[in-house]
Scaffold this active site. Structure first.
Site, PDB file in Angstrom:
ATOM      1  N   TRP A  30       0.978  -0.663  -0.154  1.00 12.94           N
ATOM      2  CA  TRP A  30      -0.360   0.361  -0.150  1.00 12.94           C
ATOM      3  C   TRP A  30       1.211   1.584   0.407  1.00 12.94           C
ATOM      4  O   TRP A  30       0.601   2.486   0.658  1.00 12.94           O
ATOM      5  CB  TRP A  30      -1.288   0.053   1.332  1.00 12.94           C
ATOM      6  CG  TRP A  30      -1.929  -1.131   1.478  1.00 12.94           C
ATOM      7  CD1 TRP A  30      -1.899  -2.611   2.427  1.00 12.94           C
ATOM      8  CD2 TRP A  30      -3.052  -1.296   0.058  1.00 12.94           C
ATOM      9  NE1 TRP A  30      -2.869  -3.028   1.762  1.00 12.94           N
ATOM     10  CE2 TRP A  30      -3.828  -2.376   0.487  1.00 12.94           C
ATOM     11  CE3 TRP A  30      -3.576  -0.596  -0.445  1.00 12.94           C
ATOM     12  CZ2 TRP A  30      -4.504  -3.657   0.285  1.00 12.94           C
ATOM     13  CZ3 TRP A  30      -4.612  -1.300  -1.889  1.00 12.94           C
ATOM     14  CH2 TRP A  30      -4.699  -2.504  -1.114  1.00 12.94           C
ATOM     15  N   THR A  40       1.256   4.880  -1.825  1.00 13.84           N
ATOM     16  CA  THR A  40       1.299   5.509  -2.857  1.00 13.84           C
ATOM     17  C   THR A  40       2.380   6.348  -3.328  1.00 13.84           C
ATOM     18  O   THR A  40       3.493   6.405  -2.736  1.00 13.84           O
ATOM     19  CB  THR A  40       1.550   6.699  -1.358  1.00 13.84           C
ATOM     20  OG1 THR A  40       0.073   6.174  -0.748  1.00 13.84           O
ATOM     21  CG2 THR A  40       0.159   7.830  -2.905  1.00 13.84           C
ATOM     22  N   GLU A  70       0.070  12.556   7.434  1.00 17.69           N
ATOM     23  CA  GLU A  70      -0.666  11.875   6.810  1.00 17.69           C
ATOM     24  C   GLU A  70      -1.911  11.660   7.294  1.00 17.69           C
ATOM     25  O   GLU A  70      -3.024  11.700   6.407  1.00 17.69           O
ATOM     26  CB  GLU A  70       0.441  10.673   6.808  1.00 17.69           C
ATOM     27  CG  GLU A  70       1.081  10.356   6.299  1.00 17.69           C
ATOM     28  CD  GLU A  70       2.067   9.691   5.769  1.00 17.69           C
ATOM     29  OE1 GLU A  70       1.640   7.964   5.660  1.00 17.69           O
ATOM     30  OE2 GLU A  70       3.327   9.350   5.715  1.00 17.69           O
ATOM     31  N   ARG A  71      -2.148  11.139   8.186  1.00 12.05           N
ATOM     32  CA  ARG A  71      -3.479  11.173   9.014  1.00 12.05           C
ATOM     33  C   ARG A  71      -4.676  12.697   8.798  1.00 12.05           C
ATOM     34  O   ARG A  71      -5.296  12.180   8.610  1.00 12.05           O
ATOM     35  CB  ARG A  71      -3.976  10.948  10.132  1.00 12.05           C
ATOM     36  CG  ARG A  71      -3.072   9.332  10.303  1.00 12.05           C
ATOM     37  CD  ARG A  71      -3.075   8.367  11.607  1.00 12.05           C
ATOM     38  NE  ARG A  71      -2.678   7.012  11.491  1.00 12.05           N
ATOM     39  CZ  ARG A  71      -1.833   6.406  12.203  1.00 12.05           C
ATOM     40  NH1 ARG A  71      -1.440   6.951  13.642  1.00 12.05           N
ATOM     41  NH2 ARG A  71      -1.684   5.388  12.337  1.00 12.05           N
TER      42      ARG A  71
END
Length: 115
Positions: free
Chosen positions: A15, A17, A107-108
């Site tokens: 996963w 990106t 990031e969250r």
């Protein structure tokens, strides 16, 4: 690898990106966190891994995702990737846990803003 003053990275990361645009090649540059110690769970080091390094490949391009469909996502595979300590370690050996957790916080927040 103490004989060559560096680290050998093995394993996979899922996963990721922007891990690949074509499905066959990696991107140009990655920051990778890896466990480098055996005494504490927090013995994690940050490395720079360059696209094209021997043993560094795309495992698969991940398609048919839910959400964030526009971001190219991939599995990255590390097979005996040699990372010289002088040029590819970011910060201190076994000292990247705090940096990793701060990056996850940022990031969250960004992902929540996109939702």
């Amino acid at each position: 690898d103490s004989d060559r003053d560096g680290f050998i990275l093995n394993g996979t990361k899922m996963w990721i990106t922007n891990g690949t645009l074509t499905g066959k090649e990696t991107g140009d540059l990655f920051l990778v966190y890896a466990r480098t110690g055996t005494e504490k769970r927090s013995d994690i080091t940050q490395f720079v891994v360059e696209g094209g390094m021997e043993g560094f490949n795309v495992g698969q391009k991940i398609t048919d995702k839910l959400g964030m469909r526009a971001s190219p996502t991939a599995e990255l595979v590390f097979e005996n990737v040699f990372l010289p300590a002088k040029t590819h370690v970011v910060g201190d050996v076994n000292g990247a846990t705090l940096c990793m957790m701060r990056n996850l916080e940022i990031e969250r927040v960004a992902l929540a803003a996109m939702a």
